[in-house]
Scaffold this active site. Structure first.
Site, PDB file in Angstrom:
ATOM      1  N   ASN A  25      35.483  30.014  47.176  1.00 19.17           N
ATOM      2  CA  ASN A  25      36.129  30.750  46.065  1.00 19.17           C
ATOM      3  C   ASN A  25      36.239  32.303  46.322  1.00 19.17           C
ATOM      4  OD1 ASN A  25      34.264  28.246  44.845  1.00 19.17           O
ATOM      5  ND2 ASN A  25      36.326  27.937  44.650  1.00 19.17           N
TER       6      ASN A  25
ATOM      7  N   VAL B 182      37.922  37.333  44.228  1.00 18.74           N
ATOM      8  CA  VAL B 182      36.919  36.407  43.946  1.00 18.74           C
ATOM      9  C   VAL B 182      37.994  35.409  42.924  1.00 18.74           C
ATOM     10  CG1 VAL B 182      34.999  35.712  42.359  1.00 18.74           C
ATOM     11  CG2 VAL B 182      34.960  37.742  43.924  1.00 18.74           C
ATOM     12  N   CYS B 183      37.871  34.051  43.169  1.00 22.31           N
ATOM     13  CA  CYS B 183      38.496  33.082  42.266  1.00 22.31           C
ATOM     14  C   CYS B 183      37.469  32.534  41.194  1.00 22.31           C
ATOM     15  CB  CYS B 183      39.176  31.923  43.185  1.00 22.31           C
ATOM     16  SG  CYS B 183      39.770  30.877  42.158  1.00 22.31           S
ATOM     17  N   LEU B 184      37.497  33.443  40.106  1.00 22.34           N
ATOM     18  CA  LEU B 184      36.067  32.885  39.238  1.00 22.34           C
ATOM     19  C   LEU B 184      36.966  32.919  37.854  1.00 22.34           C
ATOM     20  CD1 LEU B 184      33.489  32.133  38.756  1.00 22.34           C
ATOM     21  CD2 LEU B 184      32.954  34.598  38.688  1.00 22.34           C
TER      22      LEU B 184
END
Length: 183
Positions: free
Chosen positions: A78, A86-88
């Site tokens: 991620n 960041v993929c959050l």
């Protein structure tokens, strides 16, 4: 809606709270842009790693989420390996003004590194390896920690930055990368 000065006060308060906590914070230009030294969570393949995470607070903070990105490489489903984006979901879509900067570094990022979500990857290779070859994944993470996130790696990076030209501190994100972090 609150006044701009109230939002600015909240931004200042949150940054000062982060500085006064256990986190090492380096201010880059003002209290809206800084770098936080982030340590890998204990009991994970990231343990022992030290990352510089760049944070940019938008004018609408805390009503709009901060943009964050890892400045040194991290191997994770991620996290984009090149840009550090960041993929959050909590930071990007589900952010509320109830959260503060401490939540990011004490809860959200440790949870992300501890429990990757390979079904929503920014790094497809890391996601596939995590799902299908978990031992190889842990080894690659460990190799990345040693190469890019160890004390020695950070010292070497700092030495290279001092020897390089210009006035930039650490690595700068391109405008496209910065926009990607806000998505």
């Amino acid at each position: 809606m609150s006044s701009p000065s109230a939002g600015k006060r909240r931004m200042d308060t949150d940054v000062i709270k982060l500085i006064e906590s256990k986190h090492e914070v380096t201010i880059l230009g003002g209290l809206d842009e800084f770098v936080v030294k982030f340590f890998g969570p204990k009991g994970t393949a990231y343990e022992g790693g030290i990352w510089n995470v760049r944070v940019h607070l938008p004018e609408q903070y805390p009503f709009k989420s901060p943009s964050i990105g890892f400045m040194n490489k991290v191997y994770h489903p991620n996290i984009d390996e090149v840009s550090g984006t960041v993929c959050l979901d909590v930071i990007n879509q589900a952010w509320t003004a109830l959260y503060d900067l401490s939540n990011i570094f004490e809860s959200f990022l440790p949870q992300l590194l501890t429990y990757p979500n390979p079904t929503d990857p920014l790094n497809g290779d890391a996601a596939a390896m995590f799902l299908h070859r978990p031992e190889d994944y842990r080894k690659k993470v460990s190799d990345y920690v040693k190469k890019y996130a160890s004390e020695e790696a950070l010292r070497l990076q700092a030495g290279n930055e001092v020897n390089s030209s210009s006035e930039s501190s650490m690595s700068d994100f391109s405008e496209d990368e910065a926009q990607d972090m806000e998505l």
